[in-house]
Write a protein that holds these residues in place. Sequence first.
Motif, PDB file in Angstrom:
ATOM      1  N   PRO A  88       0.841  -1.210  -0.240  1.00  0.00           N
ATOM      2  CA  PRO A  88       0.118   0.143  -0.027  1.00  0.00           C
ATOM      3  C   PRO A  88       0.907   1.138   0.003  1.00  0.00           C
ATOM      4  O   PRO A  88       1.939   1.384   0.472  1.00  0.00           O
ATOM      5  CB  PRO A  88      -0.636  -0.060   1.357  1.00  0.00           C
ATOM      6  N   ASN A  89       0.356   2.206  -0.514  1.00  0.00           N
ATOM      7  CA  ASN A  89       0.990   3.462  -0.570  1.00  0.00           C
ATOM      8  C   ASN A  89       0.057   4.847   0.159  1.00  0.00           C
ATOM      9  O   ASN A  89      -1.067   4.870  -0.208  1.00  0.00           O
ATOM     10  CB  ASN A  89       1.357   3.864  -2.018  1.00  0.00           C
ATOM     11  N   PHE A  90       0.934   5.442   1.025  1.00  0.00           N
ATOM     12  CA  PHE A  90       0.201   6.768   1.783  1.00  0.00           C
ATOM     13  C   PHE A  90       1.049   7.758   1.400  1.00  0.00           C
ATOM     14  O   PHE A  90       2.225   7.840   1.714  1.00  0.00           O
ATOM     15  CB  PHE A  90      -0.042   6.215   3.170  1.00  0.00           C
ATOM     16  N   TYR A  91       0.201   8.994   1.054  1.00  0.00           N
ATOM     17  CA  TYR A  91       1.071  10.211   1.049  1.00  0.00           C
ATOM     18  C   TYR A  91       0.009  11.539   1.017  1.00  0.00           C
ATOM     19  O   TYR A  91      -1.174  11.291   0.891  1.00  0.00           O
ATOM     20  CB  TYR A  91       1.758  10.186  -0.276  1.00  0.00           C
ATOM     21  N   VAL A  92       0.487  12.570   1.300  1.00  0.00           N
ATOM     22  CA  VAL A  92      -0.071  13.804   1.117  1.00  0.00           C
ATOM     23  C   VAL A  92       0.053  14.684  -0.129  1.00  0.00           C
ATOM     24  O   VAL A  92       1.244  14.708  -0.628  1.00  0.00           O
ATOM     25  CB  VAL A  92       0.156  14.626   2.324  1.00  0.00           C
ATOM     26  N   ARG A  93      -0.975  15.036  -0.551  1.00  0.00           N
ATOM     27  CA  ARG A  93      -0.867  15.821  -2.238  1.00  0.00           C
ATOM     28  C   ARG A  93      -1.982  16.818  -2.187  1.00  0.00           C
ATOM     29  O   ARG A  93      -3.212  16.591  -1.821  1.00  0.00           O
ATOM     30  CB  ARG A  93      -1.098  14.828  -3.281  1.00  0.00           C
ATOM     31  N   ASP A  94      -1.643  18.016  -2.355  1.00  0.00           N
ATOM     32  CA  ASP A  94      -2.611  19.095  -2.484  1.00  0.00           C
ATOM     33  C   ASP A  94      -3.538  18.957  -1.190  1.00  0.00           C
ATOM     34  O   ASP A  94      -4.770  19.400  -1.417  1.00  0.00           O
ATOM     35  CB  ASP A  94      -3.150  18.933  -3.786  1.00  0.00           C
ATOM     36  N   LYS A  95      -2.897  19.117  -0.094  1.00  0.00           N
ATOM     37  CA  LYS A  95      -3.931  19.168   1.103  1.00  0.00           C
ATOM     38  C   LYS A  95      -4.709  18.022   1.146  1.00  0.00           C
ATOM     39  O   LYS A  95      -5.777  18.222   2.164  1.00  0.00           O
ATOM     40  CB  LYS A  95      -4.411  20.731   1.213  1.00  0.00           C
ATOM     41  N   ASN A  96      -4.578  17.097   0.591  1.00  0.00           N
ATOM     42  CA  ASN A  96      -5.179  15.828   0.894  1.00  0.00           C
ATOM     43  C   ASN A  96      -4.370  14.650   1.256  1.00  0.00           C
ATOM     44  O   ASN A  96      -3.264  14.522   0.773  1.00  0.00           O
ATOM     45  CB  ASN A  96      -6.188  15.429  -0.532  1.00  0.00           C
ATOM     46  N   PHE A  97      -4.994  13.860   2.043  1.00  0.00           N
ATOM     47  CA  PHE A  97      -4.145  12.579   2.387  1.00  0.00           C
ATOM     48  C   PHE A  97      -4.908  11.519   1.437  1.00  0.00           C
ATOM     49  O   PHE A  97      -6.163  11.505   1.218  1.00  0.00           O
ATOM     50  CB  PHE A  97      -4.545  12.226   3.716  1.00  0.00           C
ATOM     51  N   VAL A  98      -3.806  10.778   0.674  1.00  0.00           N
ATOM     52  CA  VAL A  98      -4.138   9.696  -0.141  1.00  0.00           C
ATOM     53  C   VAL A  98      -3.557   8.335   0.217  1.00  0.00           C
ATOM     54  O   VAL A  98      -2.481   8.296   0.581  1.00  0.00           O
ATOM     55  CB  VAL A  98      -3.577  10.284  -1.750  1.00  0.00           C
ATOM     56  N   ALA A  99      -4.520   7.581   0.072  1.00  0.00           N
ATOM     57  CA  ALA A  99      -4.194   6.058   0.560  1.00  0.00           C
ATOM     58  C   ALA A  99      -4.474   5.128  -0.843  1.00  0.00           C
ATOM     59  O   ALA A  99      -5.340   5.211  -1.109  1.00  0.00           O
ATOM     60  CB  ALA A  99      -4.977   5.626   1.447  1.00  0.00           C
ATOM     61  N   GLU A 100      -3.435   4.683  -1.201  1.00  0.00           N
ATOM     62  CA  GLU A 100      -3.533   3.591  -2.147  1.00  0.00           C
ATOM     63  C   GLU A 100      -3.273   2.159  -1.924  1.00  0.00           C
ATOM     64  O   GLU A 100      -2.260   1.835  -1.502  1.00  0.00           O
ATOM     65  CB  GLU A 100      -2.485   3.997  -3.509  1.00  0.00           C
ATOM     66  N   ILE A 101      -4.317   1.339  -2.281  1.00  0.00           N
ATOM     67  CA  ILE A 101      -4.405  -0.062  -1.701  1.00  0.00           C
ATOM     68  C   ILE A 101      -4.501  -0.843  -3.163  1.00  0.00           C
ATOM     69  O   ILE A 101      -5.373  -0.853  -3.785  1.00  0.00           O
ATOM     70  CB  ILE A 101      -5.106  -0.445  -0.704  1.00  0.00           C
ATOM     71  N   PRO A 102      -3.341  -1.735  -3.240  1.00  0.00           N
ATOM     72  CA  PRO A 102      -3.511  -2.485  -4.398  1.00  0.00           C
ATOM     73  C   PRO A 102      -4.493  -3.598  -4.405  1.00  0.00           C
ATOM     74  O   PRO A 102      -4.775  -4.155  -3.352  1.00  0.00           O
ATOM     75  CB  PRO A 102      -2.148  -3.143  -4.764  1.00  0.00           C
TER      76      PRO A 102
END
Length: 356
Positions: free
Chosen positions: A337-351
Amino acid sequence: MVKLKQIKNHKIDAELSDLDRKNIDNRWVRLIGILLIGTSMPLIFFNNSDEIKLGVWVIISILLTFLVWEASRRIVAFLWIKYPWEKNAAVHIIISFCYLISLSLFLVLILYLIDYMFTGFSPDYWQAMKGVNVAMVLVTFFTTSIYEMIFLFTKWKKSLVLAASLEKETVLSQFEALKNQMNPHFLFNSLSVLESIIQTDQKKAVEFVSRFSKIYRYVLDVKDEIAVELKHEMDFVMAYVFLQKLRFGENLILINSIEKESLEKFVLPLSVQMLIENAIKHNEISNSSSLQITISNNKNGLIVTNNLSFVENDDSSTKIGLNNLIERYRLVSDLVPNFYVRDKNFVAEIPFFVTE
């Protein structure tokens, strides 16, 4: 049940681990084994009438044993990388057998040439030297068997540790999910809401009870599953969000943009709900600060995005939930899984898990 290609507890990694390398590269095992076998074979099978002295045979035997030992060590390592037992057992066995036959014939030829160089042609060579030839064939089979057993034992230990770790993580995850849902505040708020609507809106009260029961039924249904279809996970998520919206009202916004065909894909059970819960837990939700959560997908996995509005003095953000999700993926697959902050949003990517 759909078979998943990337479930790690149904396969063991083919690449050599540090433990594998330590086992096959153990210098003391190799040194002692080569000297012991190389010395003992001539002593057992030496013929006093042989024109080649015992000392010469010992040196030759040690050199040949070294050759056999190193060849066996490398060919077995190669086989476990390219044709691991659990994936291509038949090919593994066939190649091992062909290697043993080829090396045995090569050693017999080498011994014949050595004897010919020292004593010339002898009509009774094969009868006189059959013991030595048999000994070298046995050495070939013995050394190969040693490393095959080392790898089998190592993989067996790995599978036991992996199964135990996976079971532990799954149980802990289920326990945490149940504990969170059974939180006294959550139950008190839910029952208070139910009490307030049961007399004024019986239809809504019935829906409330239905959604409430789905939460617990789903956790029990997936307790033994490694992966679940996304459509089932989303049914659970919608039931969970429905109850949360009774608490936060229109200040909690969920946008479901998942493509229909992706609902047939597989994810870890309780993974999406954990991300929703994580967003609610660590962000302010009020009339002045709403929380918007968007669930979408690409071809590789699910994307959960929420705006950031951290709760002041939030000391509970230990990332245990996210780390737990990473660890659960690691235990059952090679996916991360990948977690990061982008444009004042928290983004979680789960495959997604790949199915066949």
